[in-house]
Design a protein around this motif. Sequence first.
Motif, PDB file in Angstrom:
ATOM      1  N   LEU A  12      75.965  53.649  29.768  1.00 41.05           N
ATOM      2  CA  LEU A  12      75.275  52.819  30.757  1.00 41.05           C
ATOM      3  C   LEU A  12      73.771  53.080  30.764  1.00 41.05           C
ATOM      4  O   LEU A  12      72.958  52.147  30.809  1.00 41.05           O
ATOM      5  CB  LEU A  12      75.860  53.069  32.146  1.00 41.05           C
ATOM      6  CG  LEU A  12      77.293  52.575  32.387  1.00 41.05           C
ATOM      7  CD1 LEU A  12      77.828  53.104  33.714  1.00 41.05           C
ATOM      8  CD2 LEU A  12      77.342  51.042  32.373  1.00 41.05           C
ATOM      9  N   LEU A  13      73.390  54.346  30.712  1.00 45.06           N
ATOM     10  CA  LEU A  13      71.962  54.689  30.784  1.00 45.06           C
ATOM     11  C   LEU A  13      71.223  54.297  29.504  1.00 45.06           C
ATOM     12  O   LEU A  13      70.002  54.111  29.533  1.00 45.06           O
ATOM     13  CB  LEU A  13      71.811  56.189  31.051  1.00 45.06           C
ATOM     14  CG  LEU A  13      72.312  56.664  32.432  1.00 45.06           C
ATOM     15  CD1 LEU A  13      72.229  58.180  32.547  1.00 45.06           C
ATOM     16  CD2 LEU A  13      71.516  56.001  33.552  1.00 45.06           C
ATOM     17  N   GLU A  14      71.949  54.180  28.412  1.00 45.27           N
ATOM     18  CA  GLU A  14      71.327  53.757  27.145  1.00 45.27           C
ATOM     19  C   GLU A  14      71.381  52.255  26.954  1.00 45.27           C
ATOM     20  O   GLU A  14      70.949  51.737  25.909  1.00 45.27           O
ATOM     21  CB  GLU A  14      72.031  54.454  25.977  1.00 45.27           C
ATOM     22  CG  GLU A  14      71.797  55.962  25.942  1.00 45.27           C
ATOM     23  CD  GLU A  14      72.733  56.673  24.974  1.00 45.27           C
ATOM     24  OE1 GLU A  14      73.447  55.959  24.220  1.00 45.27           O
ATOM     25  OE2 GLU A  14      72.754  57.918  24.981  1.00 45.27           O
ATOM     26  N   GLY A  15      71.907  51.537  27.943  1.00 45.12           N
ATOM     27  CA  GLY A  15      71.978  50.089  27.847  1.00 45.12           C
ATOM     28  C   GLY A  15      73.108  49.579  26.988  1.00 45.12           C
ATOM     29  O   GLY A  15      73.138  48.388  26.634  1.00 45.12           O
ATOM     30  N   ARG A  16      74.067  50.425  26.646  1.00 45.33           N
ATOM     31  CA  ARG A  16      75.212  50.003  25.847  1.00 45.33           C
ATOM     32  C   ARG A  16      76.360  49.568  26.758  1.00 45.33           C
ATOM     33  O   ARG A  16      76.483  50.047  27.892  1.00 45.33           O
ATOM     34  CB  ARG A  16      75.686  51.158  24.954  1.00 45.33           C
ATOM     35  CG  ARG A  16      74.672  51.563  23.896  1.00 45.33           C
ATOM     36  CD  ARG A  16      75.221  52.617  22.946  1.00 45.33           C
ATOM     37  NE  ARG A  16      75.246  53.950  23.538  1.00 45.33           N
ATOM     38  CZ  ARG A  16      76.349  54.597  23.869  1.00 45.33           C
ATOM     39  NH1 ARG A  16      77.529  54.016  23.696  1.00 45.33           N
ATOM     40  NH2 ARG A  16      76.289  55.822  24.382  1.00 45.33           N
ATOM     41  N   PRO A  17      77.228  48.675  26.292  1.00 47.77           N
ATOM     42  CA  PRO A  17      78.352  48.236  27.118  1.00 47.77           C
ATOM     43  C   PRO A  17      79.353  49.375  27.343  1.00 47.77           C
ATOM     44  O   PRO A  17      79.612  50.176  26.447  1.00 47.77           O
ATOM     45  CB  PRO A  17      78.975  47.091  26.323  1.00 47.77           C
ATOM     46  CG  PRO A  17      78.428  47.206  24.947  1.00 47.77           C
ATOM     47  CD  PRO A  17      77.158  47.960  25.008  1.00 47.77           C
ATOM     48  N   ALA A  18      79.882  49.445  28.554  1.00 46.77           N
ATOM     49  CA  ALA A  18      80.878  50.465  28.893  1.00 46.77           C
ATOM     50  C   ALA A  18      82.013  49.798  29.647  1.00 46.77           C
ATOM     51  O   ALA A  18      81.781  49.073  30.621  1.00 46.77           O
ATOM     52  CB  ALA A  18      80.250  51.562  29.742  1.00 46.77           C
ATOM     53  N   THR A  19      83.222  50.022  29.200  1.00 44.67           N
ATOM     54  CA  THR A  19      84.402  49.530  29.910  1.00 44.67           C
ATOM     55  C   THR A  19      84.805  50.590  30.932  1.00 44.67           C
ATOM     56  O   THR A  19      85.250  51.677  30.560  1.00 44.67           O
ATOM     57  CB  THR A  19      85.558  49.267  28.928  1.00 44.67           C
ATOM     58  OG1 THR A  19      85.131  48.340  27.932  1.00 44.67           O
ATOM     59  CG2 THR A  19      86.757  48.695  29.663  1.00 44.67           C
ATOM     60  N   LEU A  20      84.615  50.271  32.186  1.00 42.48           N
ATOM     61  CA  LEU A  20      84.796  51.268  33.238  1.00 42.48           C
ATOM     62  C   LEU A  20      86.220  51.261  33.771  1.00 42.48           C
ATOM     63  O   LEU A  20      86.845  50.196  33.884  1.00 42.48           O
ATOM     64  CB  LEU A  20      83.815  50.999  34.382  1.00 42.48           C
ATOM     65  CG  LEU A  20      82.332  50.957  33.981  1.00 42.48           C
ATOM     66  CD1 LEU A  20      81.472  50.688  35.203  1.00 42.48           C
ATOM     67  CD2 LEU A  20      81.915  52.254  33.315  1.00 42.48           C
ATOM     68  N   PRO A  21      86.725  52.443  34.142  1.00 41.57           N
ATOM     69  CA  PRO A  21      88.090  52.509  34.686  1.00 41.57           C
ATOM     70  C   PRO A  21      88.119  52.158  36.167  1.00 41.57           C
ATOM     71  O   PRO A  21      87.098  52.180  36.863  1.00 41.57           O
ATOM     72  CB  PRO A  21      88.476  53.969  34.459  1.00 41.57           C
ATOM     73  CG  PRO A  21      87.178  54.702  34.570  1.00 41.57           C
ATOM     74  CD  PRO A  21      86.135  53.784  33.987  1.00 41.57           C
ATOM     75  N   ARG A  22      89.295  51.863  36.655  1.00 46.41           N
ATOM     76  CA  ARG A  22      89.546  51.672  38.086  1.00 46.41           C
ATOM     77  C   ARG A  22      90.824  52.431  38.416  1.00 46.41           C
ATOM     78  O   ARG A  22      91.856  52.207  37.774  1.00 46.41           O
ATOM     79  CB  ARG A  22      89.724  50.189  38.404  1.00 46.41           C
ATOM     80  CG  ARG A  22      89.935  49.888  39.871  1.00 46.41           C
ATOM     81  CD  ARG A  22      88.669  50.028  40.664  1.00 46.41           C
ATOM     82  NE  ARG A  22      87.623  49.113  40.222  1.00 46.41           N
ATOM     83  CZ  ARG A  22      86.375  49.149  40.660  1.00 46.41           C
ATOM     84  NH1 ARG A  22      86.005  50.079  41.521  1.00 46.41           N
ATOM     85  NH2 ARG A  22      85.486  48.291  40.227  1.00 46.41           N
ATOM     86  N   SER A  56      97.268  56.096  38.852  1.00 50.03           N
ATOM     87  CA  SER A  56      96.893  56.103  37.439  1.00 50.03           C
ATOM     88  C   SER A  56      95.658  55.226  37.248  1.00 50.03           C
ATOM     89  O   SER A  56      95.329  54.380  38.082  1.00 50.03           O
ATOM     90  CB  SER A  56      98.043  55.568  36.577  1.00 50.03           C
ATOM     91  OG  SER A  56      98.370  54.235  36.943  1.00 50.03           O
ATOM     92  N   ARG A  57      94.946  55.469  36.133  1.00 53.31           N
ATOM     93  CA  ARG A  57      93.741  54.701  35.830  1.00 53.31           C
ATOM     94  C   ARG A  57      94.089  53.406  35.119  1.00 53.31           C
ATOM     95  O   ARG A  57      95.007  53.346  34.299  1.00 53.31           O
ATOM     96  CB  ARG A  57      92.787  55.517  34.963  1.00 53.31           C
ATOM     97  CG  ARG A  57      92.009  56.557  35.739  1.00 53.31           C
ATOM     98  CD  ARG A  57      90.676  56.870  35.057  1.00 53.31           C
ATOM     99  NE  ARG A  57      90.812  57.224  33.673  1.00 53.31           N
ATOM    100  CZ  ARG A  57      90.815  58.472  33.204  1.00 53.31           C
ATOM    101  NH1 ARG A  57      90.707  59.482  34.041  1.00 53.31           N
ATOM    102  NH2 ARG A  57      90.916  58.709  31.922  1.00 53.31           N
ATOM    103  N   GLU A  58      93.296  52.370  35.417  1.00 54.41           N
ATOM    104  CA  GLU A  58      93.407  51.089  34.737  1.00 54.41           C
ATOM    105  C   GLU A  58      92.019  50.724  34.221  1.00 54.41           C
ATOM    106  O   GLU A  58      91.016  51.004  34.880  1.00 54.41           O
ATOM    107  CB  GLU A  58      93.917  50.014  35.697  1.00 54.41           C
ATOM    108  CG  GLU A  58      95.277  50.335  36.304  1.00 54.41           C
ATOM    109  CD  GLU A  58      95.642  49.408  37.456  1.00 54.41           C
ATOM    110  OE1 GLU A  58      94.753  48.619  37.871  1.00 54.41           O
ATOM    111  OE2 GLU A  58      96.784  49.477  37.946  1.00 54.41           O
ATOM    112  N   GLU A  59      91.932  50.100  33.055  1.00 58.07           N
ATOM    113  CA  GLU A  59      90.651  49.724  32.485  1.00 58.07           C
ATOM    114  C   GLU A  59      90.214  48.367  33.024  1.00 58.07           C
ATOM    115  O   GLU A  59      91.030  47.467  33.225  1.00 58.07           O
ATOM    116  CB  GLU A  59      90.742  49.665  30.954  1.00 58.07           C
ATOM    117  CG  GLU A  59      91.114  50.989  30.304  1.00 58.07           C
ATOM    118  CD  GLU A  59      90.112  52.093  30.584  1.00 58.07           C
ATOM    119  OE1 GLU A  59      88.911  51.794  30.687  1.00 58.07           O
ATOM    120  OE2 GLU A  59      90.527  53.269  30.705  1.00 58.07           O
TER     121      GLU A  59
END
Length: 553
Positions: free
Chosen positions: A362-372, A379-382
């Motif tokens: 995120l800080l480098e401006g690249r895309p990030a798929t964040l969990p929820r 459990s985590r979901e993308e």
Amino acid sequence: MRMVQVSVNGDAPRTLPADTPVSGILPDSAPDGLPVLAALLNNEVVPLTHPVGINCTLVPLTLADTHGWRVYRWSLTFLLGMAIKETFPEALFRVRHPVGVGLFCSVEWPEGTGDPARAVARVEERMRELAAADLPVECVPLSYQEAIDGLTRTGQHDQLHLLKYRNPPQITLTKCGEYLDMRHEPLVHRTGRLDRFALTPYSPGFVLRLPAQDHPRGVAPFNPQPHLVRIYQEHMAWGRILGITTVGQLNAAIAERRADEVVRTVEALHDKKLARIADQIAAREPRVRLVLIAGPSSSGKTTFAKRLMTHLRVNGMRPFVLSTDDYFVGDDHNPRDAQGNLDYEHLQAVDLPRLNHDLAALLEGRPATLPRFNFMTKSREESAAPVVLAPDQVILIEGIHALNPELTAGVAAELKFKVYISALTQLAIDYNSRISTTDNRLLRRMVRDNQFRRHPALLTLRRWPSVLRGEERWIFPFQHLADAVFNSSLDYELAVLKPFAAVLLNEIKPSDPEYAEARRLSGFLHNFVALAPRQVPGDSILREYIGGSLLRY
């Protein structure tokens, strides 16, 4: 003569006269050698002079017990007040706030006193003389008018303020020798039990040092904590400007219909501090990319973060919120405590590698798929779509571990701005009786848990010791790393919380081990005149607990 059945620590009951004092049943010392200070009588804390009165179970309390340690602390402040009254009767003295294990006390010495350090030493010497004399500490029931006359004669106007809006037919004052005081919790029955303490000069007063509960045989080392003391001092100065430093003064403002002015002024102070912190963040070079917000339970982190976002936008910044909750590892991988229970407050309950990987992207401006994190399935979901931050965006993270360097070890220190939040109230019951910051937060949490989760107060009280242990391990050791400290306390809030909390506390019965704490808190709230919730602004931190906020959570 009426007889009752009395059991000690659950042993076989004995038949005794109902007027037998607790001190006549319990030993002077516990098996570990610590002196017995008070007792639990059917889960209520009572002094050793208390007659058993009814069929009951007694449990002795020492410095190693939470309730016993509290009795010791209150008793020491009584002894301190008595010593100051005898050595420097014209001194203006107040018990203020905790400093480590001790209590900071402010004092204005009479003109001509000389060296303050020598004055402190003289007070400590008198305290030790009083302790060595082993004087009886008596509870004296008086008529309302007798109590008023006694407090007037001794010039205790702060305590008279408390009685202005109360009219009980009988008031119990505490007496030792000629010293008379209105105490709000049980005390030791003799001054000889108070043999572990020290006074350390600490401008503009001194610190009353006492033993820690987990090391009860000696006085705890002095821990100055200058950053927190500075915040307390600032808030105390504001209380003097506002003209409300005791519960009696707050009650008068409410009764005289000046509460709106108090509420507006206190809330304006919060807003001003928020604006200053946002200005600090905006002015920092190199540019801040990550704002970390930490604080103990019910300190107001969530509302603070939401209001800070508004002030950051005013400064031309675009905040993006990242929740550490979404990085929980789930029950299968979650650490466990010494009892084998899931420890959700452990740092390793958070997936640190994944969090730092996403922060870097995120800080480098690249895309990030964040969990929820799905709290239903645990459990985590993308997320469906990746997130890309613009160069002018700043990430906000709030949570108990936010100031722990390990949480964001992959982010350069110069890109972070760290905020510590707590509720450090300057309001006192009276000059000798402070209000605990921990009690303030506990009442906030109790009301919130019931308002939004339908949890009974009993459940909140049962979980609270675990919460405090987590704070001691994961929050307090890192508070000194903060770039800014925000005091979320509101001088009027306990008057608003009173009607919410009082009803909940009354649901806890004598058969519950938490009854002693419920009784203590109920008695504490009894000092306040209630204030209607409608007078609380919609964006106040207090709305996080009582409901009705204009902010979305």
